[in-house]
Design an enzyme around this catalytic site. Structure first.
Site, PDB file in Angstrom:
ATOM      1  N   ARG A   1      18.339 -12.050  30.114  1.00 39.52           N
ATOM      2  CA  ARG A   1      19.158 -10.774  30.308  1.00 39.52           C
ATOM      3  C   ARG A   1      20.335 -10.623  29.514  1.00 39.52           C
ATOM      4  O   ARG A   1      21.099  -9.744  29.449  1.00 39.52           O
ATOM      5  CB  ARG A   1      19.601 -10.786  31.793  1.00 39.52           C
ATOM      6  CG  ARG A   1      19.129  -9.954  32.737  1.00 39.52           C
ATOM      7  CD  ARG A   1      19.538 -10.331  33.989  1.00 39.52           C
ATOM      8  NE  ARG A   1      19.629  -9.145  35.030  1.00 39.52           N
ATOM      9  CZ  ARG A   1      18.695  -9.136  36.364  1.00 39.52           C
ATOM     10  NH1 ARG A   1      17.689 -10.261  36.256  1.00 39.52           N
ATOM     11  NH2 ARG A   1      18.792  -8.133  37.005  1.00 39.52           N
TER      12      ARG A   1
ATOM     13  N   LYS B   1      10.406  -4.433  37.753  1.00 39.76           N
ATOM     14  CA  LYS B   1       9.996  -5.562  37.066  1.00 39.76           C
ATOM     15  C   LYS B   1       9.263  -6.555  38.131  1.00 39.76           C
ATOM     16  O   LYS B   1       8.277  -7.014  37.928  1.00 39.76           O
ATOM     17  CB  LYS B   1      11.087  -6.317  36.205  1.00 39.76           C
ATOM     18  CG  LYS B   1      11.753  -5.637  35.211  1.00 39.76           C
ATOM     19  CD  LYS B   1      12.977  -6.226  34.787  1.00 39.76           C
ATOM     20  CE  LYS B   1      14.082  -6.547  35.566  1.00 39.76           C
ATOM     21  NZ  LYS B   1      14.828  -5.410  36.077  1.00 39.76           N
TER      22      LYS B   1
ATOM     23  N   ARG C   1      14.866   0.504  48.411  1.00 40.85           N
ATOM     24  CA  ARG C   1      14.162  -0.721  48.205  1.00 40.85           C
ATOM     25  C   ARG C   1      14.319  -1.523  49.518  1.00 40.85           C
ATOM     26  O   ARG C   1      15.363  -1.503  50.017  1.00 40.85           O
ATOM     27  CB  ARG C   1      14.644  -1.440  46.899  1.00 40.85           C
ATOM     28  CG  ARG C   1      13.975  -2.835  46.772  1.00 40.85           C
ATOM     29  CD  ARG C   1      14.003  -3.135  45.305  1.00 40.85           C
ATOM     30  NE  ARG C   1      15.444  -3.518  44.895  1.00 40.85           N
ATOM     31  CZ  ARG C   1      15.716  -4.060  43.818  1.00 40.85           C
ATOM     32  NH1 ARG C   1      14.552  -4.238  42.750  1.00 40.85           N
ATOM     33  NH2 ARG C   1      16.867  -4.441  43.588  1.00 40.85           N
TER      34      ARG C   1
ATOM     35  N   ARG D   1      18.546  -5.845  50.028  1.00 41.69           N
ATOM     36  CA  ARG D   1      19.289  -6.735  49.430  1.00 41.69           C
ATOM     37  C   ARG D   1      20.579  -6.468  49.531  1.00 41.69           C
ATOM     38  O   ARG D   1      21.270  -5.659  49.317  1.00 41.69           O
ATOM     39  CB  ARG D   1      18.620  -6.707  47.951  1.00 41.69           C
ATOM     40  CG  ARG D   1      17.611  -7.970  47.698  1.00 41.69           C
ATOM     41  CD  ARG D   1      16.945  -7.467  46.230  1.00 41.69           C
ATOM     42  NE  ARG D   1      17.999  -7.661  45.237  1.00 41.69           N
ATOM     43  CZ  ARG D   1      17.796  -7.647  43.997  1.00 41.69           C
ATOM     44  NH1 ARG D   1      16.197  -7.662  43.523  1.00 41.69           N
ATOM     45  NH2 ARG D   1      18.572  -7.635  42.899  1.00 41.69           N
TER      46      ARG D   1
ATOM     47  N   ARG E   1      25.540  -3.303  38.553  1.00 39.78           N
ATOM     48  CA  ARG E   1      24.443  -3.875  37.799  1.00 39.78           C
ATOM     49  C   ARG E   1      23.940  -3.161  36.624  1.00 39.78           C
ATOM     50  O   ARG E   1      23.559  -3.384  35.669  1.00 39.78           O
ATOM     51  CB  ARG E   1      23.318  -3.876  38.914  1.00 39.78           C
ATOM     52  CG  ARG E   1      23.586  -5.331  39.895  1.00 39.78           C
ATOM     53  CD  ARG E   1      22.842  -5.151  41.068  1.00 39.78           C
ATOM     54  NE  ARG E   1      21.564  -5.256  40.798  1.00 39.78           N
ATOM     55  CZ  ARG E   1      20.562  -4.726  41.897  1.00 39.78           C
ATOM     56  NH1 ARG E   1      20.974  -4.162  42.915  1.00 39.78           N
ATOM     57  NH2 ARG E   1      19.268  -4.833  41.763  1.00 39.78           N
TER      58      ARG E   1
HETATM   59  P1  AMP Z   1      17.192  -9.523  40.284  1.00 37.05           P
HETATM   60  O1  AMP Z   1      16.484  -9.727  41.375  1.00 37.05           O
HETATM   61  O2  AMP Z   1      16.464  -9.659  38.819  1.00 37.05           O
HETATM   62  O3  AMP Z   1      17.576  -7.569  40.064  1.00 37.05           O
HETATM   63  O4  AMP Z   1      18.457 -10.332  39.917  1.00 37.05           O
HETATM   64  C1  AMP Z   1      19.534 -10.315  41.064  1.00 37.05           C
HETATM   65  C2  AMP Z   1      20.786 -10.910  40.650  1.00 37.05           C
HETATM   66  O5  AMP Z   1      20.544 -12.149  40.267  1.00 37.05           O
HETATM   67  C3  AMP Z   1      21.521 -10.094  39.399  1.00 37.05           C
HETATM   68  O6  AMP Z   1      22.226  -9.007  39.732  1.00 37.05           O
HETATM   69  C4  AMP Z   1      22.213 -11.289  38.622  1.00 37.05           C
HETATM   70  O7  AMP Z   1      23.621 -11.380  39.559  1.00 37.05           O
HETATM   71  C5  AMP Z   1      21.366 -12.470  38.928  1.00 37.05           C
HETATM   72  N1  AMP Z   1      20.654 -12.830  37.989  1.00 37.05           N
HETATM   73  C6  AMP Z   1      19.066 -12.647  38.044  1.00 37.05           C
HETATM   74  N2  AMP Z   1      18.632 -13.078  36.771  1.00 37.05           N
HETATM   75  C7  AMP Z   1      19.640 -13.431  35.854  1.00 37.05           C
HETATM   76  C8  AMP Z   1      19.837 -13.693  34.436  1.00 37.05           C
HETATM   77  N3  AMP Z   1      18.725 -14.031  33.755  1.00 37.05           N
HETATM   78  N4  AMP Z   1      21.099 -13.903  34.303  1.00 37.05           N
HETATM   79  C9  AMP Z   1      22.252 -13.847  34.930  1.00 37.05           C
HETATM   80  N5  AMP Z   1      22.050 -13.466  36.197  1.00 37.05           N
HETATM   81  C10 AMP Z   1      20.994 -12.998  36.450  1.00 37.05           C
END
Ligand code: AMP
Length: 214
Positions: free
Chosen positions: A87, A12, A126, A159, A170
């Site tokens: 999400r 994404k 990654r 990360r 996750r």
């Molecule tokens: P990502 O970079 O999209 O994988 O997001 C990393 C982390 O940020 C996720 O595992 C959540 O802890 C938090 N996060 C990101 N987007 C959301 C969302 N829309 N709702 C809740 N937590 C989020």
């Protein structure tokens, strides 16, 4: 208005960045915004840090408020790409109400499908540029100079939540909270599905083709 759906590691973020460049509209990445808030130790960042590192989701009200503030900025008026939001079903309902109130059109949700076994390998390899956010994969899309960002030369980092335990959490959160959004958008006729198991540039081409913009 585009929403990128897909499990962690489906691509994404990479696609959101490519499409943002192609269309000249911002990519609103909640994960990236939250990581920045953690880095800067803002009140939201402090509230989110532990949850994020463990692989849990951040509460809906915090994330929704954050997205609304970002999407209200002038650069988002011509449209934006959402990466990692919504999400949960509550976030999707919040987004629908907000878009309706603001007079934005209906968003199209693109679901990037990747086999679960491949996701873990992708996440584990990654790497990220902490300065510009560029995303690399040591196996499929390595940087030109090992360990350094192609764009600004900054040393790449892993990360905090790309560790095995957080990855598992996750993926569980994704199945329980985010996967239902596929049906949510399908039932509204706003879903398109793509095979995400290919190199990033090929996937970008497929998305552009699907949108009628090759
Ligand atoms: P990502 O970079 O999209 O994988 O997001 C990393 C982390 O940020 C996720 O595992 C959540 O802890 C938090 N996060 C990101 N987007 C959301 C969302 N829309 N709702 C809740 N937590 C989020």
């Amino acid at each position: 208005m585009l929403i990128l759906l897909g499990a962690p590691g489906a691509g994404k973020g990479t696609q959101a960045r490519a499409l943002s460049r192609r269309f000249g509209i911002p990519s609103i990445s909640t994960g990236e915004m939250l990581r920045e808030a953690v880095e800067n130790q803002t009140p939201l960042g402090r509230a989110a840090q532990r949850l994020m590192e463990s692989g849990a989701l951040v509460p809906d009200d915090l994330v929704c408020q954050f997205v609304r503030e970002r999407a209200d900025r002038p650069d988002s008026k011509a449209g934006f790409i959402l990466d990692g939001f919504p999400r949960t079903l509550d976030q999707a309902r919040f987004l629908d109400e907000w878009l309706l109130r603001e007079g934005h059109g209906k968003p199209l949700a693109l679901n990037l499908r990747v086999e679960p076994e491949k996701l873990v390998a992708r996440l584990a390899s990654r790497r990220l540029c902490p300065r510009c956010g560029a995303i690399y994969n040591l196996l499929s899309a390595p940087p030109r100079v090992a360990g350094r960002c192609d764009i600004d030369g900054t040393p790449l980092v892993e990360r905090a939540d790309d560790k095995e335990e957080a990855i598992r959490k996750r993926l569980v959160e994704y199945e329980a909270q985010t996967r239902p959004l596929i049906d949510y958008y399908r039932e509204k006729g706003q879903l398109r599905e793509l095979d995400g198991d290919r190199e990033a540039p090929a996937l970008t081409m497929a998305i552009l083709q699907l949108l009628g913009m090759p």
